[in-house]
Design an enzyme around this catalytic site. Structure first.
Site, short mmCIF file in Angstrom:
data_model
loop_
_atom_site.label_atom_id
_atom_site.label_comp_id
_atom_site.label_asym_id
_atom_site.label_seq_id
_atom_site.Cartn_x
_atom_site.Cartn_y
_atom_site.Cartn_z
N ASN A 121 0.54 -27.83 -63.30
CA ASN A 121 1.04 -28.47 -62.17
C ASN A 121 0.47 -29.66 -62.51
O ASN A 121 -1.38 -29.41 -61.92
CB ASN A 121 0.75 -27.71 -60.76
CG ASN A 121 0.97 -28.34 -59.73
OD1 ASN A 121 1.58 -29.46 -59.69
ND2 ASN A 121 1.20 -27.45 -58.70
N LYS A 171 -0.01 -32.03 -60.35
CA LYS A 171 -0.09 -32.12 -58.90
C LYS A 171 0.02 -33.96 -59.25
O LYS A 171 0.60 -34.49 -60.08
CB LYS A 171 -1.60 -32.03 -58.63
CG LYS A 171 -1.44 -30.63 -59.18
CD LYS A 171 -2.83 -29.70 -58.11
CE LYS A 171 -2.53 -28.26 -58.08
NZ LYS A 171 -3.17 -27.35 -56.67
N HIS A 225 4.87 -25.85 -52.03
CA HIS A 225 3.85 -25.09 -52.97
C HIS A 225 2.93 -25.63 -51.96
O HIS A 225 3.11 -26.63 -50.60
CB HIS A 225 3.14 -26.72 -53.66
CG HIS A 225 1.95 -26.13 -54.56
ND1 HIS A 225 0.53 -26.46 -53.60
CD2 HIS A 225 1.33 -25.61 -55.94
CE1 HIS A 225 -0.57 -26.65 -54.65
NE2 HIS A 225 0.01 -25.57 -55.90
N GLU A 265 0.13 -27.01 -51.00
CA GLU A 265 -0.32 -28.44 -50.35
C GLU A 265 0.51 -29.11 -49.80
O GLU A 265 0.50 -30.13 -49.13
CB GLU A 265 -0.90 -28.87 -51.59
CG GLU A 265 -1.78 -28.59 -52.32
CD GLU A 265 -2.38 -29.23 -53.94
OE1 GLU A 265 -1.57 -29.68 -54.22
OE2 GLU A 265 -3.07 -28.12 -54.11
N GLU A 275 0.82 -17.49 -54.70
CA GLU A 275 -0.90 -18.57 -54.67
C GLU A 275 -1.48 -18.26 -53.83
O GLU A 275 -1.19 -19.27 -53.22
CB GLU A 275 -0.34 -20.14 -54.99
CG GLU A 275 0.02 -20.33 -56.38
CD GLU A 275 0.32 -21.42 -57.05
OE1 GLU A 275 -0.51 -21.69 -57.51
OE2 GLU A 275 0.02 -22.55 -55.72
N GLY A 277 -7.58 -24.06 -56.56
CA GLY A 277 -8.28 -25.43 -56.96
C GLY A 277 -9.93 -25.38 -56.05
O GLY A 277 -10.87 -26.09 -57.22
N SER A 281 -6.33 -20.84 -59.38
CA SER A 281 -8.05 -20.32 -60.46
C SER A 281 -7.48 -20.37 -61.90
O SER A 281 -8.34 -19.55 -62.19
CB SER A 281 -9.29 -20.72 -59.75
OG SER A 281 -9.39 -21.55 -58.30
#
Ligand code: PGA
Length: 254
Positions: free
Chosen positions: A9, A11, A94, A96, A166, A172, A212
């Protein structure tokens, strides 16, 4: 036996020039078999990647889409537009997007159904926040998100759905969920899917871990009974990182 799927991904990283540099290096390497390999790139890089990855080992993915085919939705991209570019996968929900762009369980569901209706394979993300994790609500959160994402998705369509678990606190941050703990949650998600459909469908659906994941820990996740791959952000941005992740995923299945 479920084929593992390793998806990068990217991003909001990589211009077209950087994406082209990545693929020219990637395609010079000998591909590794036994793992489905996906690159989820920003919209602007998709046309270039679609051309360069055509006929290769690597499938193309997007990171979001609107659920309508067309309309007055300024700034949005439709499933038809992704399909036209040769996109195979699309990440939906996702964290985010849930956190910064008002993505809800309802829009994730609409997008999941729209993706499937247009022959795109959704990678549906679920996962709890740190606060929910600490309050012991992980199962409750992932069950709710999974059930709501799959409302109206037919059993026959489930084969094209990938779920990505996730935990938000692991994205991250360098703080990954332990392989054992991630496996337990993923096994629980599979149980939720068995409840919605049946055991055979749940046994066939692929569920990734994300948060991660790095070349040095990917194997520990993929050797777990219920983890069928990984959705990887940071570590997928370099060709060495991406190919090491794939090598690790492949080694885990031997
Ligand atoms: P990370 O991101 O690998 O950089 O933690 C994972 C993701 O957000 O999909």
């Amino acid at each position: 036996m479920r084929t593992p799927i390793l998806a990068g991904n990217w991003k909001m990283f990589k211009t077209i020039a950087e994406a082209n540099e990545f693929t020219s290096q990637l395609l010079a390497k000998t591909p590794i078999a036994g793992v489905e390999q996906v690159i989820c790139a920003p919209f602007t890089a998709l046309p270039a990647l679609s051309a360069s990855l055509k006929g290769s080992h690597y499938a193309l993915g997007a990171q979001n889409m609107h659920f309508e085919e067309q309309g007055a939705f300024t700034g949005e991209i439709s499933p038809l537009m992704l399909k036209e570019l040769g996109v195979a996968y699309v990440i939906l929900g996702h964290s985010e997007r849930r956190q910064y762009f008002n993505e809800t369980d309802e829009t994730v569901n609409k997008k999941t159904k729209a993706a499937l209706a247009h022959g795109l394979k959704p990678i549906v993300c679920v996962g709890e926040s740190l606060q929910e994790y600490e309050a012991g609500q992980t199962e409750e959160v992932v069950a709710r998100q999974t059930k709501l994402a799959l409302v109206g998705v037919e059993k026959a369509q489930l084969a094209d759905v990938v779920i990505a678990y996730e935990p938000i606190w692991a994205i991250g941050t360098g703080k990954s969920s332990s392989a054992d703990e991630a496996n337990k949650t993923i096994a629980y998600i599979r149980q939720v899917i068995a409840g919605l459909y049946d055991q055979a469908s749940a046994d066939a659906v692929r569920i990734q871990y994300g948060g991660s994941v790095k070349p040095d820990n990917v194997e520990s996740y993929l050797t777990q009974s219920d983890i069928d791959g990984a959705l990887v952000g940071g570590a997928s941005l370099t060709v060495d990182g991406y190919t090491s992740l794939i090598a690790g995923a492949s080694a885990a299945r031997r």
